[in-house]
Design a protein around this motif. Structure first.
Motif, mmCIF file in Angstrom:
data_model
loop_
_atom_site.group_PDB
_atom_site.id
_atom_site.type_symbol
_atom_site.label_atom_id
_atom_site.label_comp_id
_atom_site.label_asym_id
_atom_site.label_seq_id
_atom_site.Cartn_x
_atom_site.Cartn_y
_atom_site.Cartn_z
ATOM 1 N N HIS A 404 0.814 -1.220 0.000
ATOM 2 C CA HIS A 404 0.000 0.000 0.000
ATOM 3 C C HIS A 404 0.847 1.271 0.000
ATOM 4 O O HIS A 404 0.324 2.365 -0.205
ATOM 5 C CB HIS A 404 -0.956 0.002 1.199
ATOM 6 C CG HIS A 404 -0.273 0.152 2.525
ATOM 7 N ND1 HIS A 404 0.376 -0.891 3.154
ATOM 8 C CD2 HIS A 404 -0.129 1.232 3.338
ATOM 9 C CE1 HIS A 404 0.882 -0.469 4.296
ATOM 10 N NE2 HIS A 404 0.588 0.813 4.435
ATOM 11 N N LEU A 405 2.178 1.117 0.200
ATOM 12 C CA LEU A 405 3.075 2.272 0.142
ATOM 13 C C LEU A 405 4.000 2.238 -1.065
ATOM 14 O O LEU A 405 4.873 3.098 -1.191
ATOM 15 C CB LEU A 405 3.920 2.351 1.426
ATOM 16 C CG LEU A 405 3.175 2.588 2.737
ATOM 17 C CD1 LEU A 405 4.151 2.596 3.898
ATOM 18 C CD2 LEU A 405 2.374 3.889 2.683
ATOM 19 N N ARG A 408 5.552 5.251 -3.122
ATOM 20 C CA ARG A 408 5.343 6.483 -2.362
ATOM 21 C C ARG A 408 6.688 7.041 -1.924
ATOM 22 O O ARG A 408 7.624 6.312 -1.642
ATOM 23 C CB ARG A 408 4.458 6.208 -1.134
ATOM 24 C CG ARG A 408 3.010 5.817 -1.443
ATOM 25 C CD ARG A 408 2.139 7.017 -1.705
ATOM 26 N NE ARG A 408 2.172 7.988 -0.615
ATOM 27 C CZ ARG A 408 1.423 7.891 0.489
ATOM 28 N NH1 ARG A 408 0.573 6.869 0.625
ATOM 29 N NH2 ARG A 408 1.502 8.819 1.429
ATOM 30 N N LEU A 413 5.719 10.436 3.925
ATOM 31 C CA LEU A 413 4.879 9.547 4.718
ATOM 32 C C LEU A 413 4.717 10.065 6.137
ATOM 33 O O LEU A 413 5.616 10.688 6.712
ATOM 34 C CB LEU A 413 5.490 8.142 4.755
ATOM 35 C CG LEU A 413 5.615 7.415 3.407
ATOM 36 C CD1 LEU A 413 6.239 6.050 3.605
ATOM 37 C CD2 LEU A 413 4.262 7.295 2.729
ATOM 38 N N GLU A 417 1.407 6.089 8.820
ATOM 39 C CA GLU A 417 1.593 5.291 7.600
ATOM 40 C C GLU A 417 2.821 4.390 7.703
ATOM 41 O O GLU A 417 2.859 3.315 7.101
ATOM 42 C CB GLU A 417 1.727 6.214 6.385
ATOM 43 C CG GLU A 417 0.411 6.864 5.978
ATOM 44 C CD GLU A 417 0.594 7.867 4.857
ATOM 45 O OE1 GLU A 417 -0.265 7.893 3.943
ATOM 46 O OE2 GLU A 417 1.585 8.629 4.887
#
Length: 504
Positions: A404-405, A408, A413, A417
């Motif tokens: 999910h990261l 990124r 962040l 997170e």
């Protein structure tokens, strides 16, 4: 009478040529700066109608096939660029009139032969480029007339042999390019005539092995580039006789280990490139003796997996460390980068690092940090790195996991997170320390209780017995007088006892 007449005639011709100078349509001619530029002007021949006083002539990217007598009209030339043409040959004495010429660029043509008369008359020449032609070998004293030449570029040709006296007469030569040719052995005898040489580029050949004293006679050599030379073996004394060497390029060869013993004698070495070799590890003491090393680059080593503790223990002056594009390098041993007080540039780009420990380096002291293109797992353990990158202008660092990261940016962040329960790593440390102290105190109390358990049991037993005795007495006392009786007795006046009188 004849000589003054000749001078007058020459003056008249010069004035006439200047007056009648014609600049080709696709060229730029500046009579103030005396520069003519004809780049990709579709010229077949060298123009003869230019200003005879020009000093710079640029004919790059045309279709000129030969150097003819046109140059005889331009005796003031100092710079000539005939690169990217279709020159096949340069006739003897073509530049006989160019006594002031200092730079001659003939690279990227089709020249396959030059003789010792090709460059006749170029007494002031300091730079000569014959790069990217079809030259195969050089006869004796080919450049004997170029006594002032400082830079000679013979790279990207088909040279397979260099005669022992090919460089005779080049007493002023400082830079020599022989890279990207077909040399099978180092032409050591030819180098013996170049005692003032400062740079030597020999990469992209096929040496396979460097023998002892391969560069004998080059005591002033400061730069030696052997990148892509096909080296498999380097003799123990291959670099002997190079006390001034400061730059050594050994990248893109087939070395299976760091040539530690071979490098030890290079006490003044400042830059070393060892990437794209078959190195599996940088062992402890790998760069022993290189006390002045300031930059180390080991990039693109496909088998490199380990950087051992102590690998850089002798390199206290190291300022730049580049370990990039090593696809199997996932970590370095703890303490491997310790003891480097001058380290300011750390590049760990495009390796296999999933995380970076905070103790790996003195991060706050680094001026440049490049950690991009690593498969980072962005979890709470990288909270310190997020804060560090957010405060600095560093390269972009993206997450590879968890899913999910993915992709990124780490500095963007939040704490949540990253899966951090606490927002401050210092709080975590303080609470951890307090918990540790509490556990230690409880353990100490438990140990003391176990050690003095008999005394403790006796004390408890006595305490209980005394409590029982006191309770029993109080109980009996309470039995003797009830509360009502005690109150009534206290309220009634007590009779006075008679005072005994003694009779006389």
């Amino acid at each position: 009478m004849l000589l003054p007449l000749a001078w007058c005639l020459a003056a008249v011709l010069a004035w006439t040529n200047r007056a009648l100078a014609i600049c080709p349509t696709s060229c730029k001619c500046d009579d103030d700066t005396l520069v003519v530029t004809c780049v990709q002007a579709n010229l077949d021949v060298i123009p003869i109608t230019l200003n005879p006083s020009i000093q710079r002539l640029v004919l790059r990217g045309n279709r000129v096939r030969t150097v003819d007598s046109a140059f005889q009209f331009y005796s003031e030339l100092q710079y000539v660029d005939l690169s990217d043409n279709q020159l096949v040959s340069v006739p003897a004495r073509s530049f006989d009139a160019q006594r002031k010429l200092t730079e001659l660029h003939l690279h990227h043509n089709k020249i396959s032969f030059v003789s010792n008369r090709t460059f006749s008359g170029l007494r002031a020449l300091t730079v000569l480029s014959l790069r990217r032609n079809f030259l195969e070998e050089f006869p004796d004293q080919l450049f004997a007339s170029l006594s002032r030449l400082e830079e000679l570029d013979l790279g990207q040709n088909r040279i397979s042999r260099v005669d022992a006296r090919a460089f005779a007469g080049l007493a002023s030569l400082k830079i020599l390019y022989l890279d990207d040719n077909q040399l099978k052995v180092v032409p050591t005898p030819a180098f013996a005539l170049l005692g003032g040489l400062a740079e030597l580029h020999l990469g992209l050949n096929g040496f396979a092995r460097l023998p002892d004293d391969a560069f004998a006679g080059l005591a002033k050599l400061a730069v030696l580039d052997l990148s892509g030379a096909g080296l498999v073996n380097v003799s123990e004394h291959a670099f002997r006789g190079l006390p001034a060497l400061r730059y050594l390029g050994l990248a893109d060869n087939r070395l299976s280990a760091v040539p530690t013993r071979q490098l030890q004698g290079l006490a003044r070495l400042e830059e070393l490139y060892l990437g794209q070799n078959d190195l599996e590890a940088l062992p402890a003491g790998a760069f022993r003796g290189l006390a002045n090393l300031r930059k180390l680059d080991v990039s693109g080593a496909p088998l490199l997996t380990t950087v051992e503790r102590g690998a850089l223990q002798d390199n206290l002056n190291l300022e730049t460390l580049v370990l990039s594009s090593n696809k199997r390098l996932a970590a370095v041993e703890e303490g491997a980068l310790e003891g480097l007080p001058n380290l300011r540039h750390l590049v760990l780009r495009d390796n296999a690092f999933a995380s970076f420990p905070e103790t790996l380096a003195a991060w706050p002291e680094l001026r440049r940090i490049d950690l991009a293109e690593n498969p980072l797992e962005c979890r709470c353990g990288l909270l310190w790195l997020r804060d560090l990158l957010a405060r600095r202008n560093a390269t972009q660092v993206l997450c590879a996991a968890p899913q999910h990261l993915k992709d990124r940016s780490l500095p963007a962040l939040t704490d949540d997170e990253l899966g951090c329960a606490l927002h401050d790593t210092r709080q975590q440390a303080i609470i951890g320390a307090l918990c540790g102290c509490a556990v230690a105190v409880l353990a100490a109390l438990g140990f003391l209780a176990h050690r003095h358990r008999r005394r403790f049991q006796a004390a408890v037993k006595d305490y209980k017995w005394n409590n029982r005795a006191i309770s029993r007495k109080e109980h009996e006392y309470q039995k003797t007088f009830s509360d009502e009786e005690y109150i009534s007795r206290a309220a009634q006046p007590q009779p006075l006892k008679p005072v005994p009188v003694t009779e006389l």
